[in-house]
Design an enzyme around this catalytic site. Structure first.
Site, short mmCIF file in Angstrom:
data_model
loop_
_atom_site.label_atom_id
_atom_site.label_comp_id
_atom_site.label_asym_id
_atom_site.label_seq_id
_atom_site.Cartn_x
_atom_site.Cartn_y
_atom_site.Cartn_z
N ILE A 1 -6.35 -11.59 -2.61
CA ILE A 1 -6.82 -10.01 -1.83
C ILE A 1 -6.33 -10.96 0.26
O ILE A 1 -7.58 -11.93 0.28
CB ILE A 1 -8.08 -9.68 -1.92
CG1 ILE A 1 -7.66 -8.95 -3.34
CG2 ILE A 1 -8.12 -9.06 -1.36
CD1 ILE A 1 -6.36 -8.11 -3.52
N ASN B 1 -7.02 -8.81 2.66
CA ASN B 1 -8.11 -8.71 3.61
C ASN B 1 -8.95 -7.54 2.69
O ASN B 1 -8.67 -6.81 1.83
CB ASN B 1 -7.82 -7.47 4.30
CG ASN B 1 -8.85 -6.92 5.45
OD1 ASN B 1 -9.50 -6.53 5.05
ND2 ASN B 1 -8.15 -6.96 6.63
N GLN C 1 -7.64 0.79 -0.20
CA GLN C 1 -6.59 0.80 -0.79
C GLN C 1 -6.86 1.09 -1.75
O GLN C 1 -6.24 2.29 -2.70
CB GLN C 1 -5.41 -0.41 -0.28
CG GLN C 1 -4.27 0.04 0.14
CD GLN C 1 -3.50 0.88 0.81
OE1 GLN C 1 -3.80 1.75 0.18
NE2 GLN C 1 -2.37 0.05 0.30
N GLY D 1 0.80 -6.70 -4.80
CA GLY D 1 0.95 -5.45 -3.71
C GLY D 1 -0.16 -4.22 -4.44
O GLY D 1 -0.23 -4.70 -5.73
N GLY E 1 -1.11 -0.62 -3.00
CA GLY E 1 -0.80 0.65 -3.06
C GLY E 1 -1.07 1.36 -4.08
O GLY E 1 -1.44 2.41 -3.94
N GLU E 2 -0.65 1.44 -5.28
CA GLU E 2 -0.68 2.24 -6.09
C GLU E 2 -1.24 1.51 -7.68
O GLU E 2 -1.24 2.74 -8.29
CB GLU E 2 1.31 2.47 -6.11
CG GLU E 2 2.13 2.79 -5.22
CD GLU E 2 3.50 2.70 -5.47
OE1 GLU E 2 4.61 3.38 -6.20
OE2 GLU E 2 4.00 1.49 -5.68
#
Lengths: 329, 757
Positions: free
Chosen positions: B649, B651, B658, B721, B723-724
């Site tokens: 991770i 941040n 997110q 990632g 985001g999803e």
């Protein structure tokens, strides 16, 4: 938005005069509904008569213990008024369950009484809607009608009246004060709105140019509450709502007031249910019988058939909670 | 008043590093003070405003279009129609040889045709001196149509679906063993049909474009998730050199996939500016977003699972139908998660697709996976009920050691740890396994779990890093900042790599003049950009080390390059070294720069090579608690925990946001979001925030997110990632909790109370 003329009269006589003489005039209160409808092209007034400068923005005690509410009192202010919160909790709760904080800060009592339906096909100007365009038909009948009405409907319109406040006012026997150039008259709120019949475009008994100036509440019933059922926790119109007041003595209902929202083209005073409740036992079975009797006339479509059982369940739950609270006292 | 969230633990304990810390977003002050300007907030002296006229039939031809009344409105500059406007060049055919060809939202040549392909297609544009005038005049344009038959009813048309074609990135089917036979022979089985509704994009910033031409040079202020492909697409459509187009997109007010393609608004703003010779702003109304920007497909899905009494799966079948528009969109990867989630010896997966006369579907946060995991994870839960087994236990008994289809290794997969940690934190042991047995006052209480899964992909980026004489480190890459902390996390990475304070790093992004970044899509941007930043920083360090070893008087003269470290604002070997300022001064340079270039070929080669070796994905375990009113069956989510195995991770603050954001969007999918497309004519009849029910604050409980923070061995910095992955599995966790609270399985989203009465 279609261009329009704007006037802001200084007193009520000027407002009535403007409404009577300017062609295509509409009164503007908080604008939360009218301006929205103007943006959508559904309302196209030639003149907007802004009445927010008129002195109808106070809540006053009446000698009989009731309240007189100016038509320009904002929804937030009315909901927060200690007298309303204390004596008419059903009204405060109804107001606070409506719209959002920002909208309630703008919306007025008079405007809310005249709030127009949220039927999807009324809003979509490419659809057939007898209310928006008389004679064009009703796309809701066989379309998305999950939010539509099941009582008081006609073949030409199944739209609901969307207001929460009005449902509480109906349960409270509120009286609407109306002024026209011919003088002042008083209309029970339950008689203010019309059922659609063949003329769903005519929604109230107001004559053109008449202005709502106040709402008067008779003395409050014992305990009252508003229960709103909707698809999300806030900022959604009622699928079903119930405004109820109940007085019970020795297990017998001595007073019952019941009004329903989300299920009819007008705030629906459930007089049949009240008749059955009054003098009967304050128990679950009696509540259910009364609710079912009120909804016996329901006329449902594919999308809104659930409203019959939902309304029944909500009425029973609300009365149950009121009767249990009463027992605690 | 302050709102305190229990933030997740910092991901790293290394106080000398920025990566892992809960660093504030560097774009935060600009946004909270209103200084940040979005695409519709740029003014020009000759700025004009455009508004769209939408078709009101689903399919047909425009036989006439009367613009007289609109033109007569004072302040109207022009009314553009297919009769009056020179056509743009047609959109290119999608091709893997030029990936930018994929960026067209639809194949319709707006205002270059009399054809209408969906109800709501833009058919005219009004340009006026004020936005109010443009919108009013647009309402006066009167088209006449010849209507043609249209297929707009997904329910009626889904039977005509055909097998979806596989793509290089995403396979549409899979077969292993004999799943139907295994299902028939299984002692325990479930066979369920699910449906999910269409959903629409509702970013807080409706799509907006401000276009300014100067000869053949175009400046476009645009909220986009894909600057380079948008630029190339516009160059093709308007027949101008690509290098003459500048796209500025420093802030994007939410994308979620809805700004990943070029939609009508962008093209028509640029066209209107070209035709009128004015700077033109086209800020879509919310309604116009619904009519011109694609959304999530509706779907119908079948999931059938067969199992032994001990819970081991013997058969796994997942089939789906999604829809595209006849003029755009693509089949969604609905069964993608089912390829990797469970160790079943017999698997059958098949995605099907049907074309409708509706607006193209498009990417919407975890397209395919979000609705696919709803079906699969609901079915697994239902199987647990059938077996009388704890749903976590059932999942653990089927947790694969290698990929169930391809046999590849997982590039790190810690679902077991995620569930174990989640169960402990959420208090899963306190769950009464019986349906309807848990109460809180009048409320029925239910608890459910579901697995989150999203592949970890990486594309290519070009990045420049430049060390300036004053000590500032400038990272330049055309990244897309949609509110998720894009620039912040790359600044953290660069600061660590070069050993400089975060305050000294400046990230330049959101501009087509910068080296092209990756698209912000497929949860790929952070990993892709990180790889570029790491490579560029390594290159820069090599150059600086070379300078330091040669510079006159440098304390690093003669040191071995391998001994030189970038730290404390300079280069050091053991106790010796010098600051970057000193180094540049000694070397007589005002800056030193390093550049890496992304290559499509290298990206494809890496992707194909790695795919044979590893399955890479972010995974997670969702824990949901609901309360259901026993009278009205209203569902309210009361508690949430998501535990994610999402690699390193970068941040802790932006990552938590997110993941929470994905969960909130999943709550909307679960409980309320539904684009109402009238099956009779393809009209969207709830195109507003009032009638399209996104979750409001009162619908969203406190959401706890945790992560395991184990680096992925095959991703840059070990990051995946995120985001999803947050949205996947959410709707299933809600449905499973509702099943526990009420005994009722709702297989048809959204879970509204009428389905429970």
């Amino acid at each position: 938005m279609k261009p329009f003329a704007y006037v802001k009269p200084a007193d009520v006589e000027a407002a009535l005069h403007a409404a009577a003489t300017e062609p295509g005039a509409k009164f503007l209160g908080g604008g939360t509904n009218l301006v929205d409808l103007m943006r959508e092209g559904i309302e196209q007034p030639q003149t907007v008569v802004d009445v927010t400068g008129l002195p109808f923005d106070t809540v006053e005690d009446l000698p009989d213990g009731g309240l007189r509410i100016g038509a320009l009192v904002r929804n937030s202010a009315l909901a927060a008024d200690p007298r309303v919160r204390d004596r008419y909790p059903v009204l405060s709760q109804a107001l606070l369950s409506g719209a959002s904080g920002q909208l309630r800060n703008m919306a007025t009592v008079g405007g809310n009484l005249l709030q127009r339906t949220r039927c999807l096909y009324f809003y979509d100007t490419t659809s057939a809607c007898n209310k928006r365009e008389p004679g064009s038909g009703c796309d809701a009948l066989d379309g998305f009608n999950r939010s539509c009405a099941i009582l008081g409907v006609s073949d030409s319109c199944i739209a609901t009246h969307p207001s929460d406040m009005c449902v509480a006012l109906a349960a409270l026997d509120a009286v609407v004060e109306v002024r026209g150039t011919g003088g002042t008259r008083r209309v029970p709120v339950t008689d203010l709105h019309r059922l659609p019949g063949d003329t769903p475009e005519i929604e109230t008994d107001l004559a053109p140019g008449e202005l709502i100036t106040a709402v008067e509440l008779p003395p409050a019933p014992a305990d009252s509450r508003y229960r709103k059922v909707r698809d999300r926790a806030s900022y959604a119109f009622a699928l079903v709502s119930v405004a109820a007041a109940l007085e019970v003595s020795d297990g017998t209902v001595t007073l019952a007031r019941l009004a329903l929202g989300g299920i009819a083209p007008k705030p629906w005073r459930a007089r049949e249910a009240e008749r059955l409740l009054t003098g009967g036992p304050a128990d679950e079975a009696a509540f259910r019988r009364a609710a079912e009797a009120e909804l016996a006339a329901a006329s449902v479509r594919d999308g809104n058939a659930f409203k019959t059982s939902l309304a029944t369940a909500t009425i029973v739950a609300t009365l149950r909670e009121l009767s249990q609270e009463g027992a605690v006292r | 008043m302050s709102i305190k969230y229990a933030e997740a633990e910092p991901a790293t304990t290394d106080a000398t590093k920025y990566v892992g810390r809960a660093v504030d977003r560097i774009d935060g002050p600009a946004k909270t003070t209103g200084e940040a300007r979005f695409a519709a907030e740029y003014s020009y002296p000759d700025l004009a405003y455009a508004a769209l006229v939408h078709a009101t039939i689903p399919r047909g031809r425009i036989t006439a279009i009367d613009t007289a009344a609109a033109r007569a409105v004072r302040g109207v500059i022009d009314v553009l129609t297919h009769e009056s406007t020179p056509a743009m060049k047609p959109p290119p055919k999608p091709s893997v040889l030029d990936l930018s060809s994929m960026v067209a939202g639809t194949s319709v040549n707006y205002l270059g045709t009399d054809e209408v392909h969906w109800n709501g297609q833009p058919i005219a544009v009004v340009v006026a001196e004020t936005p109010e005038t443009a919108r009013y005049a647009a309402s006066l344009v009167r088209p006449a149509y010849q209507e043609l038959p249209a297929a707009t009813d997904f329910e009626a048309e889904k039977h005509h679906a055909v097998p979806q074609k596989s793509s290089l990135i995403s396979e549409a089917s899979a077969n292993k063993g004999d799943a139907p036979a295994a299902l028939a022979a299984a002692p325990y089985a479930v066979d369920l049909t699910f449906s999910t509704p269409p959903q629409s994009h509702n970013a807080i910033e409706p799509h907006a474009s401000t276009a300014v031409w100067d000869g053949d040079r175009l400046t476009l202020h645009e909220g986009t998730q894909n600057i380079p492909w948008t630029r190339r697409h516009l160059a093709l459509r308007f027949g101008v050199p690509e290098k003459g187009i500048r796209i500025l997109s420093p802030y994007v007010g939410g994308g979620f996939g809805g700004k990943g393609s070029v939609w009508a608004g962008t093209l028509l703003a640029v066209l209107a500016a070209r035709v009128t010779g004015r700077a033109v702003r086209l800020a879509l109304t919310r309604e116009s977003v619904y009519h011109t920007v694609g959304g999530r497909t509706a779907s119908t899905q079948r999931v059938a699972l067969g199992a032994e009494a001990d819970g081991r799966l013997t058969a796994l079948i997942h089939t789906s139908v999604s829809r595209t528009g006849r003029t755009g969109g693509s089949g969604e990867q609905i069964t993608a998660g089912s390829r990797h989630l469970y160790a079943a010896p017999n698997i059958h997966l098949q995605q099907n697709v049907v074309q409708l006369d509706l607006l193209a579907n498009t990417f919407m946060r975890a397209p395919g996976e979000s609705i696919g995991t709803f079906a699969m994870e609901s079915a697994v839960d239902e199987l647990a009920w059938k077996l009388g087994m704890d749903p976590i236990e059932l999942r653990m008994r089927n947790e694969p050691e290698r990929d169930p289809l391809g046999g590849q290794e997982f590039s790190g997969r810690r679902l077991r740890e995620a569930y174990a940690l989640g169960a402990e934190r959420f208090g899963w042991h306190a769950r009464d396994p019986r349906a309807g047995a848990m109460r809180d006052g009048k409320w029925l209480v239910g608890m459910g779990v579901a697995t989150a899964y999203h592949p970890s992909l990486q594309m290519m980026a070009s990045v420049t890093v430049r060390l300036e004489a004053a000590g500032t480190l400038v990272v330049r890459c055309g990244l897309h900042e949609m509110g998720m902390g894009t620039a912040t996390v790359q600044a953290q990475i660069a600061a660590d790599e070069m050993g400089v304070p975060l305050e000294q790093v400046r990230v330049e992004y959101g501009d087509s003049d910068l080296p092209p970044g990756p698209q912000a899509g497929g949860s790929m941007q952070t990993a892709t950009a990180a790889a570029g930043v790491l490579a560029a920083c390594a290159k820069l360090k090599r150059t600086l080390t070379g300078l330091a070893r040669r510079a006159p008087g440098s304390p690093l003269r003669g040191t071995r390059p391998a001994d030189v470290q970038a730290r404390d604002g300079g280069l050091y070997a053991g106790g010796r070294g010098l600051t970057y300022k000193e180094l540049l001064s000694a070397a007589g340079r005002d800056h030193v720069e390093a550049e890496v270039k992304g290559s499509t070929l290298a990206f494809m080669a890496k992707f194909l090579r790695e795919r044979r070796k590893w399955v890479k994905a972010a995974t997670g375990a969702h824990f949901c608690e609901v309360r259901v009113d026993p009278d009205t069956m209203e569902v309210r989510v009361s508690r949430w925990l998501g535990v994610f195995d999402a690699g390193t991770i970068i941040n802790a603050r932006t990552a938590a946001s997110q993941l929470r954001g994905g969960i909130v969007m999943g709550l909307g999918m679960a409980l309320s979001e539904h684009t109402l497309i009238d099956p009779r004519n393809g009209r969207v009849v709830n195109p507003s925030l009032s009638e399209y029910h996104l979750p409001v604050h009162a619908d969203v409980p406190h959401i706890d997110v945790e992560w395991l923070n184990e680096p992925d061995p095959n991703m840059p910095l070990g990051l995946r990632g995120i985001g999803e992955v947050g949205i996947t599995g959410v709707a299933a966790a809600v449905a499973n909790a509702v099943r526990h609270a009420t005994g009722k399985r709702v297989a048809d989203l959204p879970i509204t109370l009428d389905k429970l009465l």
